[in-house]
Design a protein around this motif. Structure first.
Motif, PDB file in Angstrom:
ATOM      1  N   ASP A 328       0.896  -1.221   0.120  1.00 48.68           N
ATOM      2  CA  ASP A 328       0.042   0.040  -0.082  1.00 48.68           C
ATOM      3  C   ASP A 328       0.900   1.154   0.095  1.00 48.68           C
ATOM      4  OD1 ASP A 328      -2.359  -1.368   0.115  1.00 48.68           O
ATOM      5  OD2 ASP A 328      -2.524  -1.365   2.234  1.00 48.68           O
ATOM      6  N   LEU A 331       1.871   1.814  -3.600  1.00 48.49           N
ATOM      7  CA  LEU A 331       0.672   2.472  -4.347  1.00 48.49           C
ATOM      8  C   LEU A 331       0.360   3.828  -3.996  1.00 48.49           C
ATOM      9  CD1 LEU A 331      -1.452  -0.631  -4.599  1.00 48.49           C
ATOM     10  CD2 LEU A 331      -0.403   0.161  -6.264  1.00 48.49           C
ATOM     11  N   ASN A 332       0.458   4.181  -2.862  1.00 49.18           N
ATOM     12  CA  ASN A 332       0.117   5.427  -2.396  1.00 49.18           C
ATOM     13  C   ASN A 332       1.127   6.546  -2.672  1.00 49.18           C
ATOM     14  OD1 ASN A 332      -2.321   4.529  -1.074  1.00 49.18           O
ATOM     15  ND2 ASN A 332      -1.178   4.326   1.052  1.00 49.18           N
ATOM     16  N   TYR A 336      -3.197   9.401  -8.214  1.00 54.03           N
ATOM     17  CA  TYR A 336      -4.093   9.176  -9.227  1.00 54.03           C
ATOM     18  C   TYR A 336      -5.481   9.594  -8.980  1.00 54.03           C
ATOM     19  CZ  TYR A 336      -4.235   4.805  -6.645  1.00 54.03           C
ATOM     20  OH  TYR A 336      -4.327   3.865  -5.596  1.00 54.03           O
ATOM     21  N   SER A 337      -6.329   9.510 -10.094  1.00 57.65           N
ATOM     22  CA  SER A 337      -7.657  10.059  -9.917  1.00 57.65           C
ATOM     23  C   SER A 337      -8.507   8.948  -9.512  1.00 57.65           C
ATOM     24  CB  SER A 337      -8.205  10.382 -11.271  1.00 57.65           C
ATOM     25  OG  SER A 337      -8.152   9.413 -12.176  1.00 57.65           O
ATOM     26  N   ASP A 338      -9.955   9.239  -9.299  1.00 53.42           N
ATOM     27  CA  ASP A 338     -10.733   8.420  -8.679  1.00 53.42           C
ATOM     28  C   ASP A 338     -10.926   7.354 -10.100  1.00 53.42           C
ATOM     29  OD1 ASP A 338     -12.794   7.457  -6.784  1.00 53.42           O
ATOM     30  OD2 ASP A 338     -14.116   7.812  -8.678  1.00 53.42           O
ATOM     31  N   CYS A 340      -8.743   6.054 -11.887  1.00 53.37           N
ATOM     32  CA  CYS A 340      -7.428   5.292 -11.668  1.00 53.37           C
ATOM     33  C   CYS A 340      -7.473   4.270 -10.369  1.00 53.37           C
ATOM     34  CB  CYS A 340      -6.148   6.120 -11.759  1.00 53.37           C
ATOM     35  SG  CYS A 340      -5.973   6.843 -13.418  1.00 53.37           S
ATOM     36  N   SER A 341      -8.133   4.878  -9.493  1.00 53.98           N
ATOM     37  CA  SER A 341      -8.307   4.149  -8.111  1.00 53.98           C
ATOM     38  C   SER A 341      -9.304   2.982  -8.580  1.00 53.98           C
ATOM     39  CB  SER A 341      -8.770   4.851  -6.940  1.00 53.98           C
ATOM     40  OG  SER A 341      -9.154   4.373  -5.989  1.00 53.98           O
ATOM     41  N   LYS A 342     -10.300   3.131  -9.357  1.00 56.20           N
ATOM     42  CA  LYS A 342     -11.113   1.916  -9.560  1.00 56.20           C
ATOM     43  C   LYS A 342     -10.507   0.948 -10.470  1.00 56.20           C
ATOM     44  CE  LYS A 342     -15.329   4.879  -9.182  1.00 56.20           C
ATOM     45  NZ  LYS A 342     -16.533   5.434 -10.032  1.00 56.20           N
ATOM     46  N   THR A 344      -7.435   0.242 -10.288  1.00 54.46           N
ATOM     47  CA  THR A 344      -6.485  -0.217  -9.536  1.00 54.46           C
ATOM     48  C   THR A 344      -7.078  -1.615  -8.836  1.00 54.46           C
ATOM     49  OG1 THR A 344      -4.982   1.505  -9.155  1.00 54.46           O
ATOM     50  CG2 THR A 344      -4.680  -0.215  -7.576  1.00 54.46           C
ATOM     51  N   ARG A 345      -8.546  -1.338  -8.289  1.00 54.50           N
ATOM     52  CA  ARG A 345      -9.272  -2.107  -7.570  1.00 54.50           C
ATOM     53  C   ARG A 345      -9.646  -3.241  -8.448  1.00 54.50           C
ATOM     54  NH1 ARG A 345     -14.128   1.313  -5.469  1.00 54.50           N
ATOM     55  NH2 ARG A 345     -14.860  -0.742  -5.131  1.00 54.50           N
ATOM     56  N   HIS A 442      -3.721   3.324 -14.480  1.00 55.70           N
ATOM     57  CA  HIS A 442      -2.417   4.163 -14.441  1.00 55.70           C
ATOM     58  C   HIS A 442      -1.165   3.171 -14.616  1.00 55.70           C
ATOM     59  CE1 HIS A 442       0.583   6.746 -12.975  1.00 55.70           C
ATOM     60  NE2 HIS A 442      -0.442   7.679 -12.593  1.00 55.70           N
TER      61      HIS A 442
END
Length: 468
Positions: A328, A331-332, A336-338, A340-342, A344-345, A442
């Motif tokens: 984590d 990654l942190n 990155y944007s929301d 890109c967060s999705k 990543t998930r 990303h």
């Protein structure tokens, strides 16, 4: 996440029974109930693929029977553990098989694979049985050669019986055919007499668990089966062979030829042929430390079923997945944007576990998948069922969905796959509208995931996995 490699240690055998973490306790009870009904000489094959937990199962059966046998002189478990085992087993019992109805069984566990360097399995097996009976005898260096084993066997059995055990060793070595007939009968009678002398002080019946036979050298596996068939005919002995019948058949064919009918051959040796019961996947994943909110269990369970992962395979799958994820902290560090967060998930929850499963089962398919040439694995994984990763796209609002309905799901999955592995490909975005932009991948994060996964893959298999 804690990892539990379910090696068949005493602690794992005890804990998985006491906590019933794989939901096999009712099957242990039913198997013991079956064994308890046997009154004559019997040979049982318990079939299961490699890594399905055969050894733990038979050791649990042995543990319960040992706990119930008040005549035994030693145990692998503490008194407190034995009492706990009896309590668990008592709760499993029904009116048809109450605890008091279970006869005292003397149990011997024999790992055939550990002993297949011995010259003659008859001597090795008789030594193991005699050693387990003679609990008060202290052994320093376990003998491995035939000569030492035979000498130790003579000493051990002479301490607890009046039988001339020299005959067992001597009668194993003869060449004259007329002499064969006479000595075979003598040897069979000698071994039967040995058990008749041993059993009364220790229990009503002897249960011998033969494990790992399918991993033995063909000559040893065949000889062990035939020795048991010919010489261990005492009516008070039950043999339980926990083995992979398919692999054992392949082993036998190496000796007799590919056209040999191994199935009919086994019918000579096994009176009953049973299959190892399946584990409860939900309970096992919970035991391995997997729970909702940390990972998508639906994805995991579908992968386990789709790629037919055994208990050992599931454990390895979970372990590699956890180790293959970037930290984590790493990654942190990437802003990155929301969307890109999705992304990543999506990669972490759906693509990465799929990569691990392919790495364990099909390296060619893995390389085709990573090289952007085969989206089928991700299609098969996601096309059925409601998974949160696809729901993030609001697929029902896409033009392609309004036109084709559920049939468009596959096209959506392929589009996501191409965004990861074929980012430069040109495709008609109008079919999907702006919804496809709700998930982005990303490049730096994708690189982290693939580098982390590749590192684990290189050490877990002989072939290096690279992206093209």
């Amino acid at each position: 996440m804690d990892f539990y490699d379910l090696e068949p240690t005493n602690e794992n055998v005890y804990q998985t029974f006491f906590k019933d973490k794989i939901c096999r306790n009712p099957k242990v009870f039913k198997f013991i109930s079956l064994i308890n009904k046997i009154e004559s000489s019997c040979s049982i094959s318990l079939d299961g693929s490699w890594g399905t937990g055969k050894t733990i199962f038979v050791k649990q059966v042995k543990m319960v029977l040992d706990s119930l046998n008040t005549f035994k002189k030693s145990s692998n478990f503490t008194h407190q553990q034995e009492e706990a085992v009896k309590d668990v087993f008592t709760r499993l019992c029904d009116k048809a098989t109450p605890v008091k109805s279970i006869k005292p069984h003397v149990c011997v566990y024999y790992d055939a694979w550990e002993n297949d360097s011995d010259t003659d399995p008859l001597i090795s097996l008789a030594y193991k049985i005699a050693k387990d009976f003679s609990c008060e005898y202290v052994f320093k260096d376990a003998p491995k050669t035939q000569e030492i084993v035979s000498s130790a066997l003579k000493t051990i059995v002479s301490r607890i019986t009046n039988i001339d055990v020299n005959r067992i060793y001597d009668d194993c070595h003869f060449t004259n055919k007329l002499e064969d007939i006479e000595k075979t009968k003598t040897l069979e009678q000698t071994i039967s007499e040995m058990f008749d002398s041993l059993l009364p002080e220790h229990g009503d019946r002897l249960i011998v668990f033969i494990d790992e036979l399918d991993r033995c050298k063909p000559t040893y596996a065949v000889k062990l089966l035939e020795r048991i068939k010919h010489y261990f005919t005492n009516q008070k002995i039950t043999f339980v062979f926990s083995t992979n019948i398919l692999e054992l058949g392949n082993t036998i064919k190496k000796m007799y030829g590919s056209d040999f009918d191994a199935d009919r051959y086994f019918d000579k040796f096994f009176d009953l042929r049973l299959s190892l019961p399946e584990i409860d996947i939900n309970s096992y994943l919970s035991y391995l430390g997997c729970w909702e909110g940390i990972i998508n269990l639906d994805i995991f369970k579908k992968i386990i079923k789709q790629y037919q992962l055994s208990m050992r395979g599931i454990c390895k799958f979970v372990k590699i997945y956890e180790l293959a994820k970037p930290s984590d902290i790493a990654l942190n560090r990437v802003l990155y944007s929301d969307s890109c967060s999705k992304g990543t998930r999506f990669f972490e929850g759906a693509v990465l576990p799929l990569l691990v499963a392919l790495q364990l089962t099909d390296l060619h398919a893995l390389n085709m998948f990573i090289s952007g040439k085969n989206p089928k694995p991700i299609i098969d994984l996601l096309k059925d069922g409601e998974y949160p990763y696809l729901s993030l796209l609001n697929i029902s609002e896409m033009p392609i969905f309004k036109e084709n309905g559920e049939k468009s799901i596959e096209n959506v999955i392929i589009a996501l796959y191409n965004k990861i592995y074929n980012p430069n490909i040109r495709w008609d975005i109008s079919k999907f509208g702006n919804n496809m932009n709700l998930i982005e991948f990303h490049p730096t994060i994708l690189k982290m995931f693939h580098e982390s996964f590749s590192l684990i893959s290189e050490f877990n298999n002989s072939k290096e996995i690279q992206r093209s």
